[in-house]
Design an enzyme around this catalytic site. Structure first.
Site, PDB file in Angstrom:
ATOM      1  N   ASP A  27       0.864  -1.168   0.000  1.00  0.00           N
ATOM      2  CA  ASP A  27       0.000   0.000   0.000  1.00  0.00           C
ATOM      3  C   ASP A  27       0.913   1.235   0.000  1.00  0.00           C
ATOM      4  O   ASP A  27       2.127   1.113   0.241  1.00  0.00           O
ATOM      5  CB  ASP A  27      -0.869  -0.053   1.263  1.00  0.00           C
ATOM      6  CG  ASP A  27      -1.717   1.178   1.421  1.00  0.00           C
ATOM      7  OD1 ASP A  27      -2.402   1.535   0.453  1.00  0.00           O
ATOM      8  OD2 ASP A  27      -1.689   1.796   2.511  1.00  0.00           O
ATOM      9  N   ASP A  29      -0.232   5.210   0.835  1.00  0.00           N
ATOM     10  CA  ASP A  29      -0.516   6.177   1.902  1.00  0.00           C
ATOM     11  C   ASP A  29      -0.472   5.475   3.262  1.00  0.00           C
ATOM     12  O   ASP A  29      -1.139   4.462   3.444  1.00  0.00           O
ATOM     13  CB  ASP A  29      -1.923   6.772   1.740  1.00  0.00           C
ATOM     14  CG  ASP A  29      -2.092   7.530   0.431  1.00  0.00           C
ATOM     15  OD1 ASP A  29      -1.604   8.665   0.368  1.00  0.00           O
ATOM     16  OD2 ASP A  29      -2.685   6.984  -0.510  1.00  0.00           O
ATOM     17  N   ASP A 242      -1.163  -0.453   6.020  1.00  0.00           N
ATOM     18  CA  ASP A 242      -1.363   0.230   7.307  1.00  0.00           C
ATOM     19  C   ASP A 242      -2.826   0.168   7.749  1.00  0.00           C
ATOM     20  O   ASP A 242      -3.144   0.589   8.838  1.00  0.00           O
ATOM     21  CB  ASP A 242      -0.940   1.696   7.224  1.00  0.00           C
ATOM     22  CG  ASP A 242      -1.889   2.512   6.369  1.00  0.00           C
ATOM     23  OD1 ASP A 242      -2.049   2.175   5.170  1.00  0.00           O
ATOM     24  OD2 ASP A 242      -2.515   3.451   6.901  1.00  0.00           O
TER      25      ASP A 242
HETATM   26 MG   LIG Z   1      -2.876   3.130   3.502  1.00  0.00          MG
END
Ligand SMILES: [Mg+2]
Length: 310
Positions: A27, A29, A242
């Site tokens: 991922d 961000d 995250d």
């Molecule tokens: Mg993310």
């Protein structure tokens, strides 16, 4: 299932972990950067993985930009990246409609990035950018385009009541496709809470009483494209993210190994809650491994690389 703090592993276990995958889906961000701020040593980690022969794909639910723009962003931050390594939801929308041989027009609640990716595959679209009502009496004056055959709901900083009216009106026609890029609920900032695409989708769903096809994580469309195009082996793939209910859940569903970094949405407190939870779905959000930030891997990787080269 157990979830292991990476730094609690022995040298031998770290070696086993690093040996256990050839492909990394990461991922962006919250893992590699926060908005425009690159996170600590993240490009060093990914570039070192690459130098060890690991294949890397960037998989993001972000649809604000085109693949080209994401690659530019990666390169500006020091990541080695090519267009074929990048899967963002703006591209997925175009890929999905192209696979359907879609010939009509698309109404976009979302960004220019989606319009550009659609144009690149020859699909006409409109709707992005500011579009507001002065008052509700203007609704009957809206011009409906009879060529619209799909509505896309994505992240739109210009979300407005008028756009919701238009989206819902097109979706009254049951032949009109209803597509959502993702269901991310929000983006928690330090002070403000930013509603995410999932909140917009729920708005429209509630209004039209229909469910969209969702293309982004944790739905398997993104990974099915990767599997199909690049022939990756799920057992030898690591998913890094995250956000547990998208990144980790996708990994769990696809049979990948999973690594959660605590530099974004999901916190250690969340992990503790889910570990003790009786809700089966929450168990699927638990990663195999977790660590504070991706940069934590760099010393392990450097040691691993030095051992490999001797
Ligand atoms: Mg993310």
């Amino acid at each position: 299932m157990s979830t292991t703090y990476l730094k609690s592993l022995s040298d031998e276990q770290i070696r086993e972990f690093l040996d256990s995958f050839d492909t990394i889906l990461t991922d962006c961000d919250g893992v590699l950067w926060l908005n425009v701020q690159k996170l600590f040593k993240t490009s060093d980690v990914l570039n070192t993985f690459r130098s060890l022969g690991k294949k890397i794909f960037f998989v993001t639910n972000n649809s604000l930009q085109t693949t080209k723009q994401f690659v530019e962003k990666c390169k500006n931050m020091g990541f080695i990246a090519e267009e074929e390594d990048m899967l963002c939801t703006s591209l997925l929308v175009a890929t999905y409609l192209k696979e359907l041989n879609f010939k009509k027009k698309v109404y976009i609640v979302g960004s220019e990035g989606i319009a550009k990716e659609l144009a690149a595959v020859g699909i006409e679209s409109f709707g992005w950018g500011p579009d507001v009502l002065n008052d509700i009496s203007e609704v009957p004056k809206i011009k409906r385009d009879p060529e619209v055959g799909a509505v896309i709901i994505a992240f739109d900083e210009h979300l407005s009541y008028l756009k919701m009216v238009k989206a819902a009106t097109y979706l009254r026609d049951e032949n009109c496709l209803f597509i959502a890029t993702n269901m991310d609920e929000n983006f928690p900032g330090e002070v403000f809470m930013y509603p995410g695409t999932g909140a917009f989708v729920r708005f429209v769903e509630t209004c039209v009483d229909r469910k969209p096809i969702i293309l982004g994580k944790p739905e398997p469309y993104m990974s099915s494209i990767i599997k199909k195009t690049y022939n990756v082996d799920p057992k030898r793939t690591l998913m890094i993210g995250d956000r547990a209910n998208t990144d980790i859940l996708l990994g769990t569903r696809c049979g990948f190994k999973t690594l959660l970094v605590l530099s974004g949405v999901t916190s250690l407190k969340d992990l503790e809650t889910w570990k003790n939870s009786d809700v089966p779905e929450e168990k699927e959000w638990l990663p195999d491994f977790y660590t504070d930030q991706l940069g934590d891997l760099l010393p392990f990787l450097e040691k691993y690389k030095a051992e490999k080269s001797t």
